[in-house]
Design a protein around this motif. Structure first.
Motif, PDB file in Angstrom:
ATOM      1  N   MET A 236      11.482  31.219 -34.589  1.00 13.84           N
ATOM      2  CA  MET A 236      11.621  30.782 -35.963  1.00 13.84           C
ATOM      3  C   MET A 236      10.312  31.031 -36.690  1.00 13.84           C
ATOM      4  N   ASP A 237      10.382  31.214 -37.966  1.00 16.94           N
ATOM      5  CA  ASP A 237       9.189  31.405 -38.781  1.00 16.94           C
ATOM      6  C   ASP A 237       8.820  30.080 -39.431  1.00 16.94           C
ATOM      7  N   ALA A 238       7.520  29.860 -39.567  1.00 16.23           N
ATOM      8  CA  ALA A 238       7.021  28.655 -40.231  1.00 16.23           C
ATOM      9  C   ALA A 238       5.825  29.032 -41.087  1.00 16.23           C
ATOM     10  N   GLU A 239       5.770  28.481 -42.253  1.00 13.17           N
ATOM     11  CA  GLU A 239       4.649  28.723 -43.153  1.00 13.17           C
ATOM     12  C   GLU A 239       3.398  28.033 -42.625  1.00 13.17           C
ATOM     13  N   PRO A 240       2.252  28.716 -42.619  1.00 10.01           N
ATOM     14  CA  PRO A 240       1.010  28.042 -42.256  1.00 10.01           C
ATOM     15  C   PRO A 240       0.810  26.805 -43.130  1.00 10.01           C
ATOM     16  N   GLY A 241       0.332  25.738 -42.522  1.00 10.83           N
ATOM     17  CA  GLY A 241       0.141  24.484 -43.237  1.00 10.83           C
ATOM     18  C   GLY A 241       1.283  23.507 -43.046  1.00 10.83           C
ATOM     19  N   THR A 242       2.370  23.982 -42.424  1.00 10.44           N
ATOM     20  CA  THR A 242       3.527  23.138 -42.122  1.00 10.44           C
ATOM     21  C   THR A 242       3.337  22.512 -40.748  1.00 10.44           C
ATOM     22  N   THR A 243       3.749  21.279 -40.574  1.00 11.11           N
ATOM     23  CA  THR A 243       3.676  20.695 -39.238  1.00 11.11           C
ATOM     24  C   THR A 243       4.759  21.319 -38.358  1.00 11.11           C
ATOM     25  N   ILE A 244       4.532  21.276 -37.065  1.00 14.90           N
ATOM     26  CA  ILE A 244       5.537  21.799 -36.134  1.00 14.90           C
ATOM     27  C   ILE A 244       6.832  21.017 -36.297  1.00 14.90           C
ATOM     28  N   LEU A 245       6.743  19.717 -36.490  1.00 14.24           N
ATOM     29  CA  LEU A 245       7.940  18.891 -36.675  1.00 14.24           C
ATOM     30  C   LEU A 245       8.731  19.334 -37.903  1.00 14.24           C
ATOM     31  N   ASP A 246       8.076  19.502 -39.037  1.00 16.73           N
ATOM     32  CA  ASP A 246       8.776  19.914 -40.256  1.00 16.73           C
ATOM     33  C   ASP A 246       9.400  21.301 -40.093  1.00 16.73           C
ATOM     34  N   ALA A 247       8.696  22.198 -39.412  1.00 16.27           N
ATOM     35  CA  ALA A 247       9.246  23.539 -39.184  1.00 16.27           C
ATOM     36  C   ALA A 247      10.483  23.460 -38.297  1.00 16.27           C
ATOM     37  N   ALA A 248      10.428  22.657 -37.254  1.00 13.13           N
ATOM     38  CA  ALA A 248      11.577  22.508 -36.359  1.00 13.13           C
ATOM     39  C   ALA A 248      12.776  21.941 -37.112  1.00 13.13           C
ATOM     40  N   LEU A 249      12.557  20.882 -37.855  1.00 18.67           N
ATOM     41  CA  LEU A 249      13.645  20.250 -38.599  1.00 18.67           C
ATOM     42  C   LEU A 249      14.246  21.205 -39.629  1.00 18.67           C
ATOM     43  N   ALA A 250      13.403  22.000 -40.288  1.00 24.82           N
ATOM     44  CA  ALA A 250      13.882  22.952 -41.288  1.00 24.82           C
ATOM     45  C   ALA A 250      14.768  24.037 -40.677  1.00 24.82           C
ATOM     46  N   HIS A 251      14.616  24.257 -39.375  1.00 21.13           N
ATOM     47  CA  HIS A 251      15.406  25.272 -38.682  1.00 21.13           C
ATOM     48  C   HIS A 251      16.501  24.656 -37.817  1.00 21.13           C
ATOM     49  N   GLY A 252      16.810  23.395 -38.057  1.00 26.99           N
ATOM     50  CA  GLY A 252      17.917  22.747 -37.366  1.00 26.99           C
ATOM     51  C   GLY A 252      17.639  22.345 -35.928  1.00 26.99           C
ATOM     52  N   ILE A 253      16.376  22.289 -35.555  1.00 23.11           N
ATOM     53  CA  ILE A 253      16.005  21.868 -34.203  1.00 23.11           C
ATOM     54  C   ILE A 253      15.766  20.365 -34.221  1.00 23.11           C
ATOM     55  N   GLU A 254      16.568  19.646 -33.453  1.00 28.08           N
ATOM     56  CA  GLU A 254      16.459  18.195 -33.412  1.00 28.08           C
ATOM     57  C   GLU A 254      15.211  17.791 -32.625  1.00 28.08           C
ATOM     58  N   LEU A 255      14.302  17.139 -33.280  1.00 26.47           N
ATOM     59  CA  LEU A 255      13.109  16.601 -32.646  1.00 26.47           C
ATOM     60  C   LEU A 255      12.951  15.184 -33.175  1.00 26.47           C
ATOM     61  N   GLU A 256      13.039  14.219 -32.267  1.00 21.59           N
ATOM     62  CA  GLU A 256      12.970  12.828 -32.718  1.00 21.59           C
ATOM     63  C   GLU A 256      11.657  12.552 -33.434  1.00 21.59           C
ATOM     64  N   HIS A 257      11.711  11.611 -34.351  1.00 25.15           N
ATOM     65  CA  HIS A 257      10.529  11.182 -35.100  1.00 25.15           C
ATOM     66  C   HIS A 257      10.795   9.774 -35.633  1.00 25.15           C
ATOM     67  N   ALA A 258      10.789   8.818 -34.696  1.00 23.78           N
ATOM     68  CA  ALA A 258      11.171   7.444 -35.010  1.00 23.78           C
ATOM     69  C   ALA A 258      10.283   6.787 -36.060  1.00 23.78           C
ATOM     70  N   CYS A 259       9.043   7.200 -36.164  1.00 21.18           N
ATOM     71  CA  CYS A 259       8.130   6.572 -37.132  1.00 21.18           C
ATOM     72  C   CYS A 259       8.117   7.300 -38.468  1.00 21.18           C
ATOM     73  N   GLU A 260       9.065   8.238 -38.644  1.00 18.22           N
ATOM     74  CA  GLU A 260       9.161   9.007 -39.891  1.00 18.22           C
ATOM     75  C   GLU A 260       7.876   9.756 -40.224  1.00 18.22           C
ATOM     76  N   LYS A 261       7.285  10.378 -39.191  1.00 20.27           N
ATOM     77  CA  LYS A 261       6.138  11.283 -39.338  1.00 20.27           C
ATOM     78  C   LYS A 261       4.824  10.592 -39.708  1.00 20.27           C
ATOM     79  N   SER A 262       4.670   9.335 -39.325  1.00 24.60           N
ATOM     80  CA  SER A 262       3.458   8.599 -39.705  1.00 24.60           C
ATOM     81  C   SER A 262       2.451   8.447 -38.567  1.00 24.60           C
ATOM     82  N   CYS A 263       2.647   9.147 -37.472  1.00 26.27           N
ATOM     83  CA  CYS A 263       1.739   9.100 -36.322  1.00 26.27           C
ATOM     84  C   CYS A 263       1.651   7.685 -35.746  1.00 26.27           C
ATOM     85  N   ALA A 264       2.811   7.017 -35.680  1.00 25.78           N
ATOM     86  CA  ALA A 264       2.840   5.641 -35.173  1.00 25.78           C
ATOM     87  C   ALA A 264       3.680   5.517 -33.901  1.00 25.78           C
ATOM     88  N   CYS A 265       4.165   6.636 -33.367  1.00 24.21           N
ATOM     89  CA  CYS A 265       4.930   6.609 -32.124  1.00 24.21           C
ATOM     90  C   CYS A 265       4.665   7.923 -31.398  1.00 24.21           C
TER      91      CYS A 265
END
Length: 94
Positions: free
Chosen positions: A1-30
């Motif tokens: 998959m392609d990802a724009e530089p400056g994007t987090t790996i999580l955001d790139a995965a989600l944008a391409h339909g790859i399920e990656l859990e993120h229980a803390c809603e991307k706040s670095c709390a889990c």
């Protein structure tokens, strides 16, 4: 998959339909978005102290472990492994 530089790996995965859990809603709390960077790890900026502290709690921690919500894509190709298990105290998908 392609990802724009400056994007987090999580955001790139989600944008391409790859399920990656993120229980803390991307706040670095889990550690539910814990992943292992198999190739291209050197291209990522170093983890900050907060991320390092959270990673210490991750299941299956490896030297190339990062939190997907914190690791920002640069201009190098990455190969990322999503661990089979994670420590999720707040799962919405029981």
């Amino acid at each position: 998959m392609d990802a724009e530089p400056g994007t987090t790996i999580l955001d790139a995965a989600l944008a391409h339909g790859i399920e990656l859990e993120h229980a803390c809603e991307k706040s670095c709390a889990c550690t539910t978005c814990h992943l292992i960077v198999r190739e291209g790890f050197e291209s990522l900026e170093d983890a900050d102290e907060v991320e390092e502290d959270m990673l210490d709690k991750a299941w299956g921690l490896e030297p190339e472990s990062r939190l997907g919500c914190q690791a920002v894509v640069a201009d190098a190709d990455l190969v990322v492994e999503i661990p089979k298990y994670n420590i999720n105290l707040a799962s919405e998908h029981h």
